[in-house]
Scaffold this motif. Structure first.
Motif, PDB file in Angstrom:
ATOM      1  N   LYS C  32     -24.110 -23.400 -46.676  1.00  0.00           N
ATOM      2  CA  LYS C  32     -24.349 -22.493 -47.797  1.00  0.00           C
ATOM      3  C   LYS C  32     -25.735 -21.846 -47.688  1.00  0.00           C
ATOM      4  N   TYR C  33     -26.682 -22.638 -47.199  1.00  0.00           N
ATOM      5  CA  TYR C  33     -28.045 -22.114 -47.003  1.00  0.00           C
ATOM      6  C   TYR C  33     -27.999 -20.978 -45.990  1.00  0.00           C
ATOM      7  N   ARG C  34     -27.288 -21.233 -44.894  1.00  0.00           N
ATOM      8  CA  ARG C  34     -27.177 -20.209 -43.848  1.00  0.00           C
ATOM      9  C   ARG C  34     -26.535 -18.934 -44.407  1.00  0.00           C
ATOM     10  N   GLN C  35     -25.412 -19.119 -45.080  1.00  0.00           N
ATOM     11  CA  GLN C  35     -24.682 -17.939 -45.570  1.00  0.00           C
ATOM     12  C   GLN C  35     -25.484 -17.173 -46.628  1.00  0.00           C
ATOM     13  N   THR C  36     -26.109 -17.912 -47.509  1.00  0.00           N
ATOM     14  CA  THR C  36     -26.908 -17.254 -48.553  1.00  0.00           C
ATOM     15  C   THR C  36     -28.043 -16.457 -47.928  1.00  0.00           C
ATOM     16  N   HIS C  37     -28.652 -17.048 -46.909  1.00  0.00           N
ATOM     17  CA  HIS C  37     -29.761 -16.341 -46.247  1.00  0.00           C
ATOM     18  C   HIS C  37     -29.277 -15.129 -45.484  1.00  0.00           C
ATOM     19  N   ILE C  38     -28.153 -15.279 -44.800  1.00  0.00           N
ATOM     20  CA  ILE C  38     -27.614 -14.115 -44.090  1.00  0.00           C
ATOM     21  C   ILE C  38     -27.360 -13.001 -45.088  1.00  0.00           C
ATOM     22  N   ARG C  39     -26.780 -13.368 -46.229  1.00  0.00           N
ATOM     23  CA  ARG C  39     -26.469 -12.330 -47.208  1.00  0.00           C
ATOM     24  C   ARG C  39     -27.735 -11.669 -47.744  1.00  0.00           C
ATOM     25  N   GLN C  40     -28.669 -12.475 -48.212  1.00  0.00           N
ATOM     26  CA  GLN C  40     -29.855 -11.877 -48.827  1.00  0.00           C
ATOM     27  C   GLN C  40     -30.717 -11.131 -47.805  1.00  0.00           C
ATOM     28  N   MET C  41     -30.910 -11.730 -46.617  1.00  0.00           N
ATOM     29  CA  MET C  41     -31.803 -11.103 -45.644  1.00  0.00           C
ATOM     30  C   MET C  41     -31.202  -9.811 -45.092  1.00  0.00           C
ATOM     31  N   SER C  42     -29.890  -9.831 -44.834  1.00  0.00           N
ATOM     32  CA  SER C  42     -29.297  -8.607 -44.295  1.00  0.00           C
ATOM     33  C   SER C  42     -29.269  -7.525 -45.369  1.00  0.00           C
ATOM     34  N   GLN C  43     -29.041  -7.933 -46.607  1.00  0.00           N
ATOM     35  CA  GLN C  43     -29.099  -6.968 -47.707  1.00  0.00           C
ATOM     36  C   GLN C  43     -30.479  -6.321 -47.786  1.00  0.00           C
ATOM     37  N   HIS C  44     -31.472  -7.157 -47.582  1.00  0.00           N
ATOM     38  CA  HIS C  44     -32.847  -6.668 -47.614  1.00  0.00           C
ATOM     39  C   HIS C  44     -33.080  -5.692 -46.454  1.00  0.00           C
TER      40      HIS C  44
END
Ligand SMILES: [Fe+2]
Ligand SMILES: [Fe+2]
Ligand SMILES: [Fe+2]
Lengths: 95, 265, 318
Positions: C32-44
């Motif tokens: 979940k940490y990985r997925q959340t980070h992928i989502r937020q960082m790529s969005q950024h």
């Protein structure tokens, strides 16, 4: 869609002579020349460097953090490798 | 930003030195229009890395423009600013060569235009470094480093696109063929050029020609591209007779200054 | 791994973060940490890249050479930020191409503010001042986030951001002190960009979904509402200073709270834009997809050339 994408490169920049190259990030490039040129434009736009190394990311072998115990902990108790291990009288200067 | 060459500018110039003024404009307009063309691409490049690189070239060119025009304002001595000179002339008063105003039809045209200009630009600046005009030679000293990089960058890309895929080869060849007609003008002399050459200030561009085509041919060969054989060339930019493209470039470049005259930004 | 083992790993993981230890790419991390980070960082990252478009729109029309080079350098920086952030996200096992794919198909989001049009030069001022201003408020705390590559990218980004907001404010100041026409232009831009800038700091805390987990992982240090209040409190005096009026009749200093009270945000507009129906959503995507597709033959050629060169080199070596 393209079959092959530009590979990833790790960029190391020496900020001034006398200092070591430091990892500052990565980028994509088709070959090493392009990686160097891109690194210059991406990571030294504000005068941040005097020398650049580029290494294709796939050539980097990294240690596995699961082995951190065996790799790095044995060094923790080798205090005799550090100067503060040795008691010297305060009168001894410049040592 | 202050002009780094401020200290070299002699106060005694007046507009009696019209040849020098026109000569500087002739040089600066090339960078201005090419910078403008490169600037159009910012945000639209084929990859993020190339986008950043092309913007850098544009920034270098505008930096050069500012050095030249700041010098030109001193020579004009009539209170006009660098922006007045850059943005408030009429169509016929722009002296850039036709090559630099050619559009970004695709990346091959963008890089082809850059390459055909860079090789000339670098040779020109190396000569300008020897100018007896200290301001011009100081500007040339700074620009020559920037343009050496541009020339390397564009030459590398010509080789990539020429010796890449069949599609890229075809596109690159087409661009070179089309842009070829605008190369000869680089070596034409205006009256101002001739006067400045005679005074030891200007560069005799006619002497750069042979070497230019030799260098261009070398890169094209390495890129497995044909050196165009056409002997039909276009000219007119140096006399202010431009292609239809320039009007649109100026419409954008001058828009604010024309729509809101006499204001500061 | 048994569920028991995973729970124990997760516990150790959360403890490390609580101790302010950084997580690095090869460390074990909950999915979940990985997925959340992928989502937020790529969005950024997407926001930085799409964010180039509204400002890029004025590069050829900048009113002076000085403004032109500043704007070019600023938009170029945003490309750099996108690049740093894409690279940092790639350490989590997703490629930049996959992230582009998500952006281009509408699967990934980006900051909704960039779906508004830039219609006058003053919009360059308003964006630098307000949009970069709000972005900085969002981003500074991320320099301390738990994922090492993200934190390092943000340090670089924040260092570079510092000139963006000043660049924008200077444009606004010059306009506000200029002719009546220029001042109107500035006020009009402020009117149009003020509310979208407030929305940029995210939905109100009562409807924001990810906050608690994100706080624990230091993906967020303050709630959206706190960030918004901070932004308003710092921006209102700046507007006063240059004689522009914040377009909010309910804006009032609250002595007791030591903060400004402000009017109702039109969240319907926000959600409309987020869902893809803002004034420029389609155009922005068309521009990004267009650049990517027009660039395909270029990227392929560079790759083909690199391979040919490699083969030649190997032949020579034999
Ligand atoms: Fe940014
Ligand atoms: Fe940002
Ligand atoms: Fe920014």
């Amino acid at each position: 869609m393209s079959t092959k994408n530009w590979p990833l490169w790790e960029i190391f920049v020496r900020s001034k002579n006398g200092l070591e190259h430091r990892h500052c990030g990565s980028l994509h490039a088709a070959d090493s020349e392009m990686a160097l040129e891109n690194a210059r434009d991406v990571y030294t736009r504000r005068n941040e460097g005097v020398s650049i190394w580029v290494v294709e990311s796939k050539h980097i072998t990294a240690s596995n953090p699961e082995h951190n115990g065996e790799l790095f902990e044995p060094a923790q108790d080798k205090v005799y490798r550090h100067p503060t291990f040795y008691d010297l009288p305060d009168d001894v200067k410049h040592m | 930003m202050l002009n780094p060459f401020q200290h070299l500018i002699k106060k005694s110039y007046t507009m009696k030195n019209e040849n020098l003024y026109n000569y500087i404009l002739g040089i600066a307009d090339n960078s201005l229009i090419l910078g403008q063309r490169m600037g159009e691409l910012c945000g639209h490049g084929p990859s993020l890395e190339t986008d950043i690189a092309c913007t850098n070239i544009s920034l270098d060119l505008f930096g050069q423009v500012r050095s030249y025009f700041q010098y030109a304002t001193k020579i004009a001595g009539d209170g006009r600013s660098e922006d007045d000179i850059a943005m408030l002339r009429q169509e016929r008063e722009y002296k850039n060569v036709l090559l630099v105003e050619q559009p970004n039809t695709n990346f091959a045209y963008t890089l082809g235009r850059q390459f055909l200009f860079d090789i000339y630009h670098l040779a020109f600046l190396k000569e300008l470094q020897k100018s007896t005009d200290l301001t011009l030679s100081a500007i040339a000293n700074k620009c020559v480093k920037e343009v050496s990089y541009h020339a390397r960058f564009s030459s590398d890309w010509i080789k990539r696109l020429g010796d890449g895929t069949d599609e890229s080869k075809e596109k690159m060849q087409e661009a070179i063929n089309d842009l070829w007609a605008y190369t000869d003008e680089l070596f034409h002399q205006t009256d101002a050029d001739k006067a400045m050459v005679a005074e030891g200030i200007g560069v005799d561009v006619t002497k750069l020609k042979d070497n230019y085509y030799r260098e261009i041919s070398q890169v094209l060969e390495e890129a497995t591209l044909q050196v165009p054989g056409s002997k039909y060339f276009q000219k007119g930019g140096k006399q202010g007779i431009h292609t239809e493209h320039l009007g649109y470039i100026l419409a954008e470049l001058q828009y604010m200054q024309r729509a809101y005259p006499n204001m500061e930004w | 791994m048994s569920e028991e083992q995973i729970r124990s790993l997760e516990r150790q993981f959360e403890e490390r973060i609580a101790r302010d230890e950084k997580i690095e790419p090869k460390d074990w991390m909950p999915e979940k940490y990985r997925q959340t980070h992928i989502r937020q960082m790529s969005q950024h990252a997407h926001s930085e890249i799409v964010g180039m478009l509204p400002e890029g729109n004025w590069i050829t029309r900048a009113p002076s050479l000085r403004r032109k080079v500043a704007l070019l350098a600023k938009v170029q920086d945003e490309a750099g930020h996108g690049l740093y952030l894409y690279s940092a996200t790639e350490t989590l096992g997703i490629s930049r191409d996959e992230m582009y794919e998500q952006l281009h198909t509408g699967k990934a989001k980006y900051s909704s503010i960039f779906n508004y049009p830039t219609i006058t030069w003053a919009d360059m001022g308003a964006i630098g001042w307000l949009v970069d201003g709000a972005a900085i408020i969002n981003q500074v705390p991320l320099c301390n986030t738990s994922y090492g590559p993200y934190a390092r990218a943000m340090i670089r980004v924040c260092k570079e951001e510092s000139f963006h907001q000043r660049q924008g404010f200077e444009i606004m100041m010059k306009l506000a002190n200029g002719t009546p026409e220029q001042k109107d232009m500035a006020q009009d831009a402020l009117n149009r960009w003020w509310w979208p800038s407030l929305m940029m700091l995210g939905p109100t805390d009562d409807v924001s979904v990810h906050t608690e987990q994100s706080m624990k992982w230091k993906l967020k240090r303050k709630s959206n509402d706190d960030l918004r209040q901070q932004f308003i409190d710092q921006t209102v005096p700046q507007a006063d200073l240059i004689g522009l009026t914040i377009p909010d009749p309910d804006l009032k200093w609250n002595e007791e709270r030591g903060s400004y009270d402000f009017g109702e945000i039109d969240w319907d507009e926000f959600w409309q834009v987020v869902k893809g129906h803002g004034p420029m959503n389609k155009e922005r995507m068309k521009a990004r997809v267009g650049a990517w597709e027009r660039g395909e033959w270029v990227r392929d050629a560079a790759m083909a050339h690199a391979e040919k060169k490699q083969v030649r080199k190997e032949k020579q070596a034999v």
